[in-house]
Design an enzyme around this catalytic site. Structure first.
Site, mmCIF file in Angstrom:
data_model
loop_
_atom_site.group_PDB
_atom_site.id
_atom_site.type_symbol
_atom_site.label_atom_id
_atom_site.label_comp_id
_atom_site.label_asym_id
_atom_site.label_seq_id
_atom_site.Cartn_x
_atom_site.Cartn_y
_atom_site.Cartn_z
ATOM 1 N N SER A 238 0.793 -1.243 0.000
ATOM 2 C CA SER A 238 0.000 0.000 0.000
ATOM 3 C C SER A 238 0.815 1.277 0.000
ATOM 4 C CB SER A 238 -0.922 0.007 1.217
ATOM 5 O OG SER A 238 -1.917 -0.946 1.030
ATOM 6 N N TYR B 111 -3.769 -2.366 -10.252
ATOM 7 C CA TYR B 111 -3.673 -2.236 -8.791
ATOM 8 C C TYR B 111 -2.772 -3.334 -8.208
ATOM 9 C CZ TYR B 111 -5.033 -2.530 -3.884
ATOM 10 O OH TYR B 111 -5.003 -2.613 -2.509
ATOM 11 N N LYS C 131 0.362 3.450 -2.905
ATOM 12 C CA LYS C 131 -0.866 4.251 -3.065
ATOM 13 C C LYS C 131 -0.585 5.756 -3.008
ATOM 14 C CE LYS C 131 -3.606 0.409 -1.386
ATOM 15 N NZ LYS C 131 -4.327 -0.289 -0.326
ATOM 16 N N TYR D 29 -4.243 3.283 8.251
ATOM 17 C CA TYR D 29 -5.583 2.671 8.419
ATOM 18 C C TYR D 29 -6.216 3.055 9.746
ATOM 19 C CZ TYR D 29 -2.452 -0.007 5.531
ATOM 20 O OH TYR D 29 -1.475 -0.353 4.674
ATOM 21 N N VAL E 68 1.240 -3.925 3.758
ATOM 22 C CA VAL E 68 1.246 -5.231 4.425
ATOM 23 C C VAL E 68 2.489 -6.065 4.095
ATOM 24 C CG1 VAL E 68 -1.258 -5.380 4.774
ATOM 25 C CG2 VAL E 68 -0.237 -6.300 2.670
HETATM 26 O O1 DON Z 1 -4.854 -5.054 -1.682
HETATM 27 C C1 DON Z 1 -4.313 -5.494 -0.684
HETATM 28 O O2 DON Z 1 -4.920 -5.984 0.251
HETATM 29 C C2 DON Z 1 -2.805 -5.380 -0.635
HETATM 30 N N1 DON Z 1 -2.260 -5.461 -1.953
HETATM 31 C C3 DON Z 1 -2.388 -4.075 -0.041
HETATM 32 C C4 DON Z 1 -2.859 -3.914 1.363
HETATM 33 C C5 DON Z 1 -1.989 -3.043 2.151
HETATM 34 O O3 DON Z 1 -0.795 -2.985 2.065
HETATM 35 C C6 DON Z 1 -2.670 -2.272 3.180
HETATM 36 N N2 DON Z 1 -3.754 -1.577 2.640
HETATM 37 N N3 DON Z 1 -4.194 -0.593 2.336
#
Ligand code: DON
Length: 305
Positions: A65, A190, A68, A241, A259
Site C-alpha cells: 500500500s 492495482y 498508493k 488505516y 502489508v
Molecule cells: O490489496 C491489498 O490488500 C494489498 N495489496 C495491499 C494492502 C496493504 O498494504 C494495506 N492496505 N491498504
C-alpha cells in the site's frame, strides 16, 4: 535543528532490536507468508543528500500500500479535482479492506489510502493516462534511482489469485457507478503496483519527492507544493488505516504503511525515512517498523506537532 542522522540510525537499530521478528506476516496474500519475519531494514535520505542505512536496508520487500501515495500523486498531478468526486478524505476507522463501510457509503471510499480508495485512484490513473501502472513504474524507477526497479510477478500473481475482497470492493463500486474501466483491468494495474519489490534505501530516496515538496531527484518540479501538502496530510490521517490516531501519538509524522511490512515516513524539508520488518500487528502495520519510527521521532525530535 541539527540532527546527527548517522548516530540516530544506529540508536534506532539498538532500540528496535527487541521487536525484530515480532508480529505476524501477512498471509492473506500467500506469497507474503513465505517472507522470513526476522528481518529489519531502516534508511534515511535527507534533503541535503545524506543517506544512512541500517540492517537489511538493501533487501527487497513488497511495497504494497505504500505505492498508493505515488499513484495518488500522479492522479493529482494530472487533475487535482476530479478524483475527489469519487473518493473522500476522512480516516476510515475501519480495516483497509472493509466492505461494510463502502456499502453504507454508497460506493464512495472514505479515503484514497484504503483498498477501495486506491482502486478508484488506480482506475482514474488508467482512465487519464491510458497506461496506468506503467506511468507509476516510470516515476518509481526515476525517484528510487533504480532503473531496474520491478514488479515481483510471483507476488502479483499471488495477489490476483487471492484477491477476492478487492474484487468484491471493485464490483461493489462498479455497482454504484464509481468505476470507469472494466473491474479486471483496474485490478490488474492495482495488483501490479502493490507488488513492486523495493528496498528501504530506494523507498527513502523516492520519499524525498515528498520531503522536498514535489521536487524530483533531478531538481525539476513534478508536483505542486499544495498537492504534496495534501498527500502527506492524508498520510497523517489515513496512511496507517485504523491505527492512524495511534501513529500520530507515537510517531507524529505522516506515514504510509503496507502489508509487506514497510512504512514510509516524511519529515518535510528534512528527510524521508523507510522502515521495514515483515511482522504485522492486528491493523496490518509492521511492529518493528512502527517501533523504529517511534524511536526515530524520539531520538531526532522530528515531529509535525
Ligand atoms: O490489496 C491489498 O490488500 C494489498 N495489496 C495491499 C494492502 C496493504 O498494504 C494495506 N492496505 N491498504
Amino acid at each position: 535543528m541539527e540532527v546527527d542522522y548517522r548516530r540516530a540510525v544506529a540508536r534506532v537499530l539498538e532500540a528496535v532490536a527487541p521487536c525484530v521478528g515480532a508480529g505476524k506476516v501477512a498471509d492473506y496474500i500467500p506469497e507474503l507468508a513465505t517472507v522470513d519475519p526476522r528481518q529489519f531494514g531502516f534508511a534515511v535520505a535527507t534533503t541535503d543528500g545524506q543517506v544512512h542505512c541500517a540492517g537489511d536496508a538493501d533487501t527487497r520487500f513488497s511495497m504494497q500500500s505504500i505505492s498508493k501515495v505515488f499513484t495518488l500523486a500522479l492522479v493529482l498531478y494530472r487533475d487535482g479535482e476530479t478524483i475527489w468526486r469519487r473518493v473522500g478524505r476522512e480516516p476510515s476507522g475501519s480495516p483497509f479492506n472493509s466492505l461494510i463501510q463502502l456499502e453504507l457509503e454508497r460506493g464512495i471510499p472514505r479515503n484514497p489510502y484504503i483498498n477501495p480508495g486506491a482502486i478508484v485512484v488506480t482506475d482514474q490513473l488508467l482512465a487519464d493516462g491510458g497506461d496506468g501502472f506503467a506511468t507509476l513504474h516510470r516515476l518509481l524507477r526515476t525517484e528510487t534511482g533504480n532503473p531496474d526497479l520491478d514488479v515481483d510477478d510471483v507476488v502479483a500473481a499471488s495477489e490476483a489469485g487471492a484477491g477476492h475482497r478487492n474484487r468484491a470492493l471493485a464490483h461493489l463500486m462498479a455497482g454504484f457507478g464509481n468505476m470507469v474501466n472494466p473491474v479486471d483491468d483496474a485490478l490488474e494495474h492495482y495488483f501490479r503496483q502493490c507488488s513492486v519489490a523495493i528496498t528501504c534505501r530506494e523507498l527513502a530516496h523516492a520519499g524525498l519527492l515528498l520531503a522536498r515538496h514535489g521536487i524530483r531527484a533531478d531538481g525539476t518540479r513534478l508536483l505542486a507544493r499544495s498537492d504534496v501538502r495534501h498527500l502527506i496530510a492524508l498520510m497523517m490521517t489515513c496512511g496507517t488505516y485504523d491505527a492512524a490516531g495511534e501513529f500520530a501519538y507515537r510517531v507524529g509524522l505522516p506515514c504510509k504503511s503496507g502489508v509487506g511490512g514497510g512504512i514510509l515516513a516524511i519529515v518535510p524539508d528534512h528527510c524521508a525515512v523507510a522502515a521495514w520488518g515483515p511482522g504485522l500487528d492486528d491493523h496490518g502495520n509492521s511492529v518493528s517498523a512502527t517501533a523504529a519510527l517511534a524511536a526515530f521521532a524520539d531520538i531526532t525530535g522530528h515531529s509535525v506537532f
